[in-house]
Every structure is written in structure tokens, then in C-alpha cells.
Design a protein around this motif. Structure first.
Motif, PDB file in Angstrom:
ATOM      1  N   THR A  40       0.818  -1.204   0.000  1.00 62.93           N
ATOM      2  CA  THR A  40       0.000   0.000   0.000  1.00 62.93           C
ATOM      3  C   THR A  40       0.859   1.264   0.000  1.00 62.93           C
ATOM      4  O   THR A  40       0.622   2.184  -0.791  1.00 62.93           O
ATOM      5  N   LYS A  45      -0.079  -0.567  -4.671  1.00 62.26           N
ATOM      6  CA  LYS A  45      -1.147  -1.565  -4.830  1.00 62.26           C
ATOM      7  C   LYS A  45      -2.060  -1.502  -3.614  1.00 62.26           C
ATOM      8  O   LYS A  45      -1.742  -0.892  -2.608  1.00 62.26           O
ATOM      9  N   TYR A  49      -3.753  -6.983  -2.171  1.00 60.23           N
ATOM     10  CA  TYR A  49      -3.083  -7.477  -3.367  1.00 60.23           C
ATOM     11  C   TYR A  49      -2.042  -8.575  -3.084  1.00 60.23           C
ATOM     12  O   TYR A  49      -2.052  -9.604  -3.770  1.00 60.23           O
ATOM     13  N   GLN A  52      -3.657 -11.827  -2.601  1.00 57.03           N
ATOM     14  CA  GLN A  52      -4.176 -12.329  -3.877  1.00 57.03           C
ATOM     15  C   GLN A  52      -3.047 -12.869  -4.752  1.00 57.03           C
ATOM     16  O   GLN A  52      -3.257 -13.825  -5.503  1.00 57.03           O
ATOM     17  N   VAL A  53      -1.856 -12.282  -4.636  1.00 59.68           N
ATOM     18  CA  VAL A  53      -0.707 -12.817  -5.387  1.00 59.68           C
ATOM     19  C   VAL A  53      -0.430 -14.244  -4.922  1.00 59.68           C
ATOM     20  O   VAL A  53      -0.179 -15.125  -5.745  1.00 59.68           O
ATOM     21  N   LEU A  64      -5.418 -11.493  -9.915  1.00 63.33           N
ATOM     22  CA  LEU A  64      -4.836 -10.159  -9.769  1.00 63.33           C
ATOM     23  C   LEU A  64      -5.667  -9.049 -10.391  1.00 63.33           C
ATOM     24  O   LEU A  64      -5.290  -7.885 -10.308  1.00 63.33           O
ATOM     25  N   PHE A  67     -10.539  -7.025  -7.035  1.00 64.77           N
ATOM     26  CA  PHE A  67     -10.575  -7.844  -5.827  1.00 64.77           C
ATOM     27  C   PHE A  67     -11.159  -9.200  -6.173  1.00 64.77           C
ATOM     28  O   PHE A  67     -12.225  -9.302  -6.776  1.00 64.77           O
ATOM     29  N   GLU A 140       5.627 -10.042  -9.250  1.00 59.75           N
ATOM     30  CA  GLU A 140       4.817  -9.068  -8.520  1.00 59.75           C
ATOM     31  C   GLU A 140       5.416  -8.611  -7.184  1.00 59.75           C
ATOM     32  O   GLU A 140       5.030  -7.572  -6.674  1.00 59.75           O
TER      33      GLU A 140
END
Length: 171
Positions: A40, A45, A49, A52-53, A64, A67, A140
Motif C-alpha cells: 500500500t 497496490k 493485493y 491475492q498474489v 490479480l 478484488f 509481482e
């Protein structure tokens, strides 16, 4: 002969294991929160995130885009499961080395964290490439922040003696 009385060693061992497992879960969550802050504040991002990665291990690139609740839940479960495994490694080493102090727990936690980077260098790339043809994690997540997060994980094992003491004081 069947008995309902547990030996002192068994009760103590059970409490030690519970203390380590709880510590590993707390350490995993602390690590996740730190990475969420990094993403953040420094990487532009959203805070969810990075989880989620991790979830992209199962869902690939679709994890990705916006949400993705399923990817978030999968990422959290994967992350905490891995934290549990490394907590088991910590438990075996802590028992063997008779770790009882915060300083020793932090030192051992950092050693376990360094070894846990095998996930990032060996297992994650192999799984990501096999499942998706690309290592989404390394694409990422900057390696510096990956290392920093793992060090936070290791430092968090300093909580182990306090949790162990709390469980020992409970009858």
C-alpha cells in the motif's frame, strides 16, 4: 490399563506445541500485515493485493484483476499453512536447542526465516511455472520486500516464550 491422567511431560509437551503453533500463526499474520502495508505505502497496490498474489498460485492471473475473494481466501489459507509448516520446523529446533528466552526465540526465528526463503527461491517458482508458465510471485513481489517480510516473520517468534508461559500458567 487405560488411564485418564496425562503425565507432566505430555501436558508440558502439548502446551509447547500449542504455543509454537499459535506463535507461527501470529507470526504469519504479522508478516502478512507488514507486506500489506508495504504494498500500500511503497508499491502502489491495494492492501489485499499481496494475499491475492499468493492466491494466484491456484487461480493464476485472474487472481490479480480487481478484488478476487476466492484468491484472497486461498492466499490467506496457503500463507498460514506455510507459516504452520515453518512453525513446526521452529518447534523441532526449539525443543532440541531448549529455547526458552525471547532472544533465543528471535535468533532461532530468524534462522528459520532464512531457511524458509527456500519457498521463494525453489518451490514457488517451480509451482508457478508448472501451473501457469510464469512465476507470478517473483514478477509481482520485489525480492527485497520478500526478504524483509520473512525477517519480520522470524522476529515474530520472539512471542513464543510469552505464549508458552501463558499456556503453562493455565491449568
Amino acid at each position: 490399563m487405560i488411564t485418564t491422567h496425562d503425565s507432566t511431560w505430555t501436558i508440558s509437551s502439548r502446551k509447547n506445541i500449542v504455543a509454537v503453533l499459535v506463535t507461527s500463526q501470529i507470526a504469519g499474520l504479522i508478516m502478512a500485515v507488514v507486506v500489506m502495508l508495504v504494498f500500500t505505502l511503497f508499491l502502489g497496490k491495494g492492501p489485499l493485493y499481496p494475499v491475492q498474489v499468493i492466491g494466484s498460485t491456484i487461480f493464476g492471473e485472474s487472481a490479480l484483476h480487481g478484488f478476487n475473494l476466492a484468491a484472497f481466501i486461498a492466499g490467506l489459507l496457503l500463507h498460514q499453512s506455510v507459516a504452520l509448516v515453518w512453525g513446526g520446523v521452529f518447534a523441532l529446533a526449539a525443543n532440541t536447542l531448549k529455547v526458552t528466552t525471547v532472544q533465543a526465540s528471535i535468533g532461532l526465528g530468524l534462522i528459520v526465516a532464512i531457511f524458509s526463503m527456500i519457498d521463494s527461491y525453489v518451490f514457488v517458482p517451480a509451482v508457478m511455472n508448472a501451473l501457469h508458465g510464469v512465476d507470478i510471485w517473483h514478477r509481482e513481489v520485489p525480492m527485497f520486500w520478500n526478504w524483509a517480510a520473512h525477517m519480520v516473520f522470524g522476529l515474530s517468534f520472539g512471542l513464543y516464550p510469552k505464549l508458552k508461559a501463558m499456556l503453562t500458567s493455565v491449568n
